[in-house]
Design a protein around this motif. Structure first.
Motif, PDB file in Angstrom:
ATOM      1  N   PHE A  55     -55.556-129.110  11.813  1.00  0.00           N
ATOM      2  CA  PHE A  55     -56.401-130.309  11.791  1.00  0.00           C
ATOM      3  C   PHE A  55     -57.390-130.299  12.954  1.00  0.00           C
ATOM      4  O   PHE A  55     -58.527-130.761  12.815  1.00  0.00           O
ATOM      5  CB  PHE A  55     -55.567-131.587  11.816  1.00  0.00           C
ATOM      6  CG  PHE A  55     -56.408-132.828  11.691  1.00  0.00           C
ATOM      7  CD1 PHE A  55     -56.919-133.208  10.455  1.00  0.00           C
ATOM      8  CD2 PHE A  55     -56.721-133.590  12.801  1.00  0.00           C
ATOM      9  CE1 PHE A  55     -57.715-134.330  10.333  1.00  0.00           C
ATOM     10  CE2 PHE A  55     -57.519-134.718  12.687  1.00  0.00           C
ATOM     11  CZ  PHE A  55     -58.017-135.090  11.451  1.00  0.00           C
ATOM     12  N   ALA A  56     -56.988-129.748  14.096  1.00  0.00           N
ATOM     13  CA  ALA A  56     -57.908-129.651  15.227  1.00  0.00           C
ATOM     14  C   ALA A  56     -59.128-128.813  14.852  1.00  0.00           C
ATOM     15  O   ALA A  56     -60.264-129.172  15.174  1.00  0.00           O
ATOM     16  CB  ALA A  56     -57.192-129.059  16.444  1.00  0.00           C
ATOM     17  N   PHE A  57     -58.895-127.708  14.154  1.00  0.00           N
ATOM     18  CA  PHE A  57     -60.016-126.887  13.693  1.00  0.00           C
ATOM     19  C   PHE A  57     -60.835-127.626  12.635  1.00  0.00           C
ATOM     20  O   PHE A  57     -62.064-127.563  12.627  1.00  0.00           O
ATOM     21  CB  PHE A  57     -59.509-125.543  13.149  1.00  0.00           C
ATOM     22  CG  PHE A  57     -59.241-124.543  14.237  1.00  0.00           C
ATOM     23  CD1 PHE A  57     -60.171-123.560  14.526  1.00  0.00           C
ATOM     24  CD2 PHE A  57     -58.071-124.589  14.973  1.00  0.00           C
ATOM     25  CE1 PHE A  57     -59.938-122.647  15.529  1.00  0.00           C
ATOM     26  CE2 PHE A  57     -57.827-123.679  15.981  1.00  0.00           C
ATOM     27  CZ  PHE A  57     -58.766-122.699  16.266  1.00  0.00           C
ATOM     28  N   LEU A  88     -64.791-128.316  12.914  1.00  0.00           N
ATOM     29  CA  LEU A  88     -65.741-127.745  11.960  1.00  0.00           C
ATOM     30  C   LEU A  88     -66.252-128.739  10.915  1.00  0.00           C
ATOM     31  O   LEU A  88     -67.415-128.694  10.532  1.00  0.00           O
ATOM     32  CB  LEU A  88     -65.106-126.549  11.236  1.00  0.00           C
ATOM     33  CG  LEU A  88     -64.950-125.289  12.065  1.00  0.00           C
ATOM     34  CD1 LEU A  88     -64.139-124.253  11.310  1.00  0.00           C
ATOM     35  CD2 LEU A  88     -66.316-124.730  12.438  1.00  0.00           C
ATOM     36  N   ARG A  89     -65.384-129.602  10.445  1.00  0.00           N
ATOM     37  CA  ARG A  89     -65.762-130.480   9.330  1.00  0.00           C
ATOM     38  C   ARG A  89     -66.124-131.892   9.744  1.00  0.00           C
ATOM     39  O   ARG A  89     -66.868-132.561   9.048  1.00  0.00           O
ATOM     40  CB  ARG A  89     -64.621-130.544   8.309  1.00  0.00           C
ATOM     41  CG  ARG A  89     -64.214-129.217   7.681  1.00  0.00           C
ATOM     42  CD  ARG A  89     -65.139-128.735   6.588  1.00  0.00           C
ATOM     43  NE  ARG A  89     -65.340-129.642   5.511  1.00  0.00           N
ATOM     44  CZ  ARG A  89     -64.658-129.668   4.365  1.00  0.00           C
ATOM     45  NH1 ARG A  89     -63.696-128.809   4.168  1.00  0.00           N
ATOM     46  NH2 ARG A  89     -64.951-130.542   3.435  1.00  0.00           N
ATOM     47  N   LEU A  90     -65.566-132.345  10.858  1.00  0.00           N
ATOM     48  CA  LEU A  90     -65.807-133.723  11.277  1.00  0.00           C
ATOM     49  C   LEU A  90     -66.743-133.820  12.477  1.00  0.00           C
ATOM     50  O   LEU A  90     -67.020-134.919  12.956  1.00  0.00           O
ATOM     51  CB  LEU A  90     -64.473-134.424  11.588  1.00  0.00           C
ATOM     52  CG  LEU A  90     -63.447-134.467  10.455  1.00  0.00           C
ATOM     53  CD1 LEU A  90     -62.177-135.146  10.917  1.00  0.00           C
ATOM     54  CD2 LEU A  90     -64.033-135.150   9.225  1.00  0.00           C
ATOM     55  N   TRP A 121     -61.371-129.864  21.061  1.00  0.00           N
ATOM     56  CA  TRP A 121     -60.251-129.973  20.120  1.00  0.00           C
ATOM     57  C   TRP A 121     -59.582-128.617  19.877  1.00  0.00           C
ATOM     58  O   TRP A 121     -58.416-128.563  19.467  1.00  0.00           O
ATOM     59  CB  TRP A 121     -60.739-130.531  18.786  1.00  0.00           C
ATOM     60  CG  TRP A 121     -60.906-132.005  18.756  1.00  0.00           C
ATOM     61  CD1 TRP A 121     -61.808-132.749  19.458  1.00  0.00           C
ATOM     62  CD2 TRP A 121     -60.147-132.934  17.978  1.00  0.00           C
ATOM     63  NE1 TRP A 121     -61.664-134.078  19.166  1.00  0.00           N
ATOM     64  CE2 TRP A 121     -60.656-134.219  18.256  1.00  0.00           C
ATOM     65  CE3 TRP A 121     -59.109-132.808  17.078  1.00  0.00           C
ATOM     66  CZ2 TRP A 121     -60.142-135.360  17.672  1.00  0.00           C
ATOM     67  CZ3 TRP A 121     -58.602-133.943  16.482  1.00  0.00           C
ATOM     68  CH2 TRP A 121     -59.114-135.204  16.788  1.00  0.00           C
ATOM     69  N   LEU A 122     -60.302-127.529  20.115  1.00  0.00           N
ATOM     70  CA  LEU A 122     -59.759-126.203  19.808  1.00  0.00           C
ATOM     71  C   LEU A 122     -58.608-125.806  20.720  1.00  0.00           C
ATOM     72  O   LEU A 122     -57.673-125.147  20.275  1.00  0.00           O
ATOM     73  CB  LEU A 122     -60.869-125.159  19.860  1.00  0.00           C
ATOM     74  CG  LEU A 122     -61.980-125.342  18.841  1.00  0.00           C
ATOM     75  CD1 LEU A 122     -63.065-124.300  19.044  1.00  0.00           C
ATOM     76  CD2 LEU A 122     -61.420-125.291  17.427  1.00  0.00           C
ATOM     77  N   ALA A 123     -58.664-126.164  21.986  1.00  0.00           N
ATOM     78  CA  ALA A 123     -57.603-125.767  22.928  1.00  0.00           C
ATOM     79  C   ALA A 123     -56.233-126.308  22.509  1.00  0.00           C
ATOM     80  O   ALA A 123     -55.282-125.524  22.361  1.00  0.00           O
ATOM     81  CB  ALA A 123     -57.961-126.195  24.346  1.00  0.00           C
ATOM     82  N   PRO A 124     -56.082-127.614  22.282  1.00  0.00           N
ATOM     83  CA  PRO A 124     -54.768-128.071  21.824  1.00  0.00           C
ATOM     84  C   PRO A 124     -54.426-127.544  20.430  1.00  0.00           C
ATOM     85  O   PRO A 124     -53.253-127.339  20.114  1.00  0.00           O
ATOM     86  CB  PRO A 124     -54.870-129.602  21.837  1.00  0.00           C
ATOM     87  CG  PRO A 124     -56.313-129.907  21.904  1.00  0.00           C
ATOM     88  CD  PRO A 124     -56.995-128.729  22.528  1.00  0.00           C
ATOM     89  N   GLY A 125     -55.459-127.300  19.619  1.00  0.00           N
ATOM     90  CA  GLY A 125     -55.205-126.739  18.293  1.00  0.00           C
ATOM     91  C   GLY A 125     -54.582-125.358  18.377  1.00  0.00           C
ATOM     92  O   GLY A 125     -53.624-125.048  17.670  1.00  0.00           O
ATOM     93  N   ILE A 126     -55.123-124.535  19.249  1.00  0.00           N
ATOM     94  CA  ILE A 126     -54.582-123.178  19.425  1.00  0.00           C
ATOM     95  C   ILE A 126     -53.162-123.235  19.977  1.00  0.00           C
ATOM     96  O   ILE A 126     -52.277-122.519  19.506  1.00  0.00           O
ATOM     97  CB  ILE A 126     -55.506-122.342  20.329  1.00  0.00           C
ATOM     98  CG1 ILE A 126     -56.812-122.042  19.581  1.00  0.00           C
ATOM     99  CG2 ILE A 126     -54.834-121.058  20.791  1.00  0.00           C
ATOM    100  CD1 ILE A 126     -57.920-121.489  20.455  1.00  0.00           C
ATOM    101  N   LEU A 127     -52.926-124.090  20.957  1.00  0.00           N
ATOM    102  CA  LEU A 127     -51.577-124.237  21.506  1.00  0.00           C
ATOM    103  C   LEU A 127     -50.598-124.712  20.444  1.00  0.00           C
ATOM    104  O   LEU A 127     -49.455-124.235  20.373  1.00  0.00           O
ATOM    105  CB  LEU A 127     -51.587-125.198  22.688  1.00  0.00           C
ATOM    106  CG  LEU A 127     -52.292-124.699  23.944  1.00  0.00           C
ATOM    107  CD1 LEU A 127     -52.374-125.802  24.994  1.00  0.00           C
ATOM    108  CD2 LEU A 127     -51.600-123.473  24.496  1.00  0.00           C
ATOM    109  N   SER A 128     -51.036-125.618  19.614  1.00  0.00           N
ATOM    110  CA  SER A 128     -50.182-126.129  18.547  1.00  0.00           C
ATOM    111  C   SER A 128     -49.839-125.029  17.545  1.00  0.00           C
ATOM    112  O   SER A 128     -48.701-124.921  17.082  1.00  0.00           O
ATOM    113  CB  SER A 128     -50.889-127.296  17.854  1.00  0.00           C
ATOM    114  OG  SER A 128     -50.033-127.920  16.951  1.00  0.00           O
ATOM    115  N   LEU A 129     -50.820-124.188  17.220  1.00  0.00           N
ATOM    116  CA  LEU A 129     -50.556-123.080  16.292  1.00  0.00           C
ATOM    117  C   LEU A 129     -49.628-122.039  16.920  1.00  0.00           C
ATOM    118  O   LEU A 129     -48.794-121.436  16.219  1.00  0.00           O
ATOM    119  CB  LEU A 129     -51.869-122.451  15.835  1.00  0.00           C
ATOM    120  CG  LEU A 129     -52.694-123.335  14.904  1.00  0.00           C
ATOM    121  CD1 LEU A 129     -54.083-122.744  14.684  1.00  0.00           C
ATOM    122  CD2 LEU A 129     -51.977-123.549  13.579  1.00  0.00           C
TER     123      LEU A 129
END
Length: 106
Positions: free
Chosen positions: A18-20, A24-26, A32-40
């Motif tokens: 969702f962070a990505f 990209l979409r919103l 937002w990418l840093a926590p997204g990568i950590l979450s993945l």
């Protein structure tokens, strides 16, 4: 225990993806990418905790849990309530995941 790992992994994967999506979409900030990568990364780690010797089986069973959790995410985080077809599809997927998880193969 295994279901808890799968639920935590699903939440981590969905949040990371969702962070990505948000970026990209919103049109959200690249921050937002840093926590997204950590979450993945957390998602990938959590799946290694599933007590099985076959990674593919862990991923296959996870798929059903992921689908159900994605619908819950859509409802709680995005305001899109699941309809009867979403619920029926998730039920079928959860039954499939349970069939994979039920036999003791460890």
């Amino acid at each position: 225990m295994v279901y808890g790992i799968y639920i935590a992994a699903a939440l981590a994967e969905i949040a990371g993806c969702f962070a990505f999506w948000a970026w990209l979409r919103l049109g959200k900030s690249g921050v937002w990418l840093a926590p997204g990568i950590l979450s993945l990364m957390l998602f990938a780690y959590l799946l290694t905790l599933v007590p099985t010797t076959v990674a593919g089986r862990a991923y296959a069973a996870y798929g059903g849990i992921y689908i159900a959790m994605s619908l819950i995410w859509a409802w709680l985080a995005e305001g899109q309530r699941p309809d009867r077809f979403d619920l029926a599809g998730a039920a079928v997927c959860l039954i499939g995941a349970a069939i994979i998880l039920l036999p003791s193969r460890v």
